[in-house]
Design a protein around this motif. Structure first.
Motif, PDB file in Angstrom:
ATOM      1  N   ARG A 195       0.832  -1.195   0.000  1.00  0.00           N
ATOM      2  CA  ARG A 195       0.000   0.000   0.000  1.00  0.00           C
ATOM      3  C   ARG A 195       0.867   1.245   0.000  1.00  0.00           C
ATOM      4  O   ARG A 195       2.014   1.236   0.451  1.00  0.00           O
ATOM      5  N   GLN A 196       0.275   2.310  -0.493  1.00  0.00           N
ATOM      6  CA  GLN A 196       0.974   3.591  -0.530  1.00  0.00           C
ATOM      7  C   GLN A 196       0.005   4.699  -0.156  1.00  0.00           C
ATOM      8  O   GLN A 196      -0.985   4.927  -0.857  1.00  0.00           O
ATOM      9  N   ALA A 197       0.299   5.340   0.964  1.00  0.00           N
ATOM     10  CA  ALA A 197      -0.499   6.471   1.415  1.00  0.00           C
ATOM     11  C   ALA A 197       0.073   7.756   0.815  1.00  0.00           C
ATOM     12  O   ALA A 197       1.255   7.803   0.445  1.00  0.00           O
TER      13      ALA A 197
ATOM     14  N   GLY B 106       2.041  10.887   0.130  1.00  0.00           N
ATOM     15  CA  GLY B 106       3.260  11.426   0.704  1.00  0.00           C
ATOM     16  C   GLY B 106       4.161  10.397   1.356  1.00  0.00           C
ATOM     17  O   GLY B 106       5.172  10.762   1.959  1.00  0.00           O
ATOM     18  N   LYS B 107       3.808   9.125   1.229  1.00  0.00           N
ATOM     19  CA  LYS B 107       4.601   8.071   1.859  1.00  0.00           C
ATOM     20  C   LYS B 107       5.081   7.080   0.811  1.00  0.00           C
ATOM     21  O   LYS B 107       4.534   6.999  -0.290  1.00  0.00           O
ATOM     22  N   GLN B 108       6.079   6.299   1.188  1.00  0.00           N
ATOM     23  CA  GLN B 108       6.577   5.261   0.298  1.00  0.00           C
ATOM     24  C   GLN B 108       5.657   4.050   0.336  1.00  0.00           C
ATOM     25  O   GLN B 108       4.939   3.814   1.312  1.00  0.00           O
ATOM     26  N   ARG B 109       5.718   3.294  -0.754  1.00  0.00           N
ATOM     27  CA  ARG B 109       4.955   2.049  -0.793  1.00  0.00           C
ATOM     28  C   ARG B 109       5.528   1.085   0.240  1.00  0.00           C
ATOM     29  O   ARG B 109       6.746   0.949   0.386  1.00  0.00           O
ATOM     30  N   GLU B 110       4.627   0.428   0.967  1.00  0.00           N
ATOM     31  CA  GLU B 110       5.060  -0.489   2.019  1.00  0.00           C
ATOM     32  C   GLU B 110       4.363  -1.830   1.877  1.00  0.00           C
ATOM     33  O   GLU B 110       3.238  -1.927   1.368  1.00  0.00           O
TER      34      GLU B 110
ATOM     35  N   SER C 133       1.874  -3.587  11.594  1.00  0.00           N
ATOM     36  CA  SER C 133       0.742  -2.674  11.755  1.00  0.00           C
ATOM     37  C   SER C 133      -0.605  -3.316  11.396  1.00  0.00           C
ATOM     38  O   SER C 133      -1.653  -2.786  11.774  1.00  0.00           O
TER      39      SER C 133
ATOM     40  N   GLU D  59      -5.680   5.205   9.498  1.00  0.00           N
ATOM     41  CA  GLU D  59      -4.299   5.104   9.009  1.00  0.00           C
ATOM     42  C   GLU D  59      -4.106   3.983   8.002  1.00  0.00           C
ATOM     43  O   GLU D  59      -3.032   3.845   7.418  1.00  0.00           O
TER      44      GLU D  59
ATOM     45  N   ALA E 271      -5.129   4.219   1.946  1.00  0.00           N
ATOM     46  CA  ALA E 271      -4.015   4.150   0.994  1.00  0.00           C
ATOM     47  C   ALA E 271      -4.526   3.546  -0.308  1.00  0.00           C
ATOM     48  O   ALA E 271      -5.655   3.034  -0.372  1.00  0.00           O
TER      49      ALA E 271
END
Length: 121
Positions: free
Chosen positions: A36-38, A40-44, A60, A86, A89
């Motif tokens: 997933r990618q939120a 402003g964040k990197q894909r995790e 998480s 949270e 994403a």
């Protein structure tokens, strides 16, 4: 070759199930996973499942998300429960596929197009 579906808008505490189907001509589907990618964040990494069913989860989501696969349908699922804001994403499926190309077996990783999951508080 990968078609993801199942995203949407849900309230906190709710559930969603994502699906991702691998289609086309190939020899074998190997490991499958969800990332997933939120904004402003990197894909995790969210979760992965091996060809024999071994699973791995991000800390998480452990205990809330369940990854599974149907080998007959070349499909991977992600059941998401107790969703939190949270978790919002774009969710992408990733699938390792072995193909027979020009006389040899080649393994490639493919990404689905992404499906939006939005959890409201």
């Amino acid at each position: 070759q990968l078609q993801a579906s199942g995203g949407g808008l849900v309230q906190a505490g709710g559930s969603l199930r994502l699906s991702c189907v691998a289609s086309g001509s190939f020899f074998r589907v190997n490991g499958m996973g969800w990332y997933r990618q939120a904004p402003g964040k990197q894909r995790e990494l969210v979760a992965t499942i091996s060809s024999v069913g071994g699973t791995n989860y991000a800390a998480s989501v452990k205990g809330r998300f369940t990854i599974s696969r149907d080998n007959a349908k070349n499909t991977v699922y992600l059941l998401m429960s107790s969703l939190k804001p949270e978790d919002t994403a774009v969710y992408y499926c990733n699938v390792g596929i072995t193909e027979y190309v020009s006389g040899r077996y080649v393994r490639n990783d493919y990404w689905g197009q992404g499906t939006q999951v939005t959890v409201s508080s």
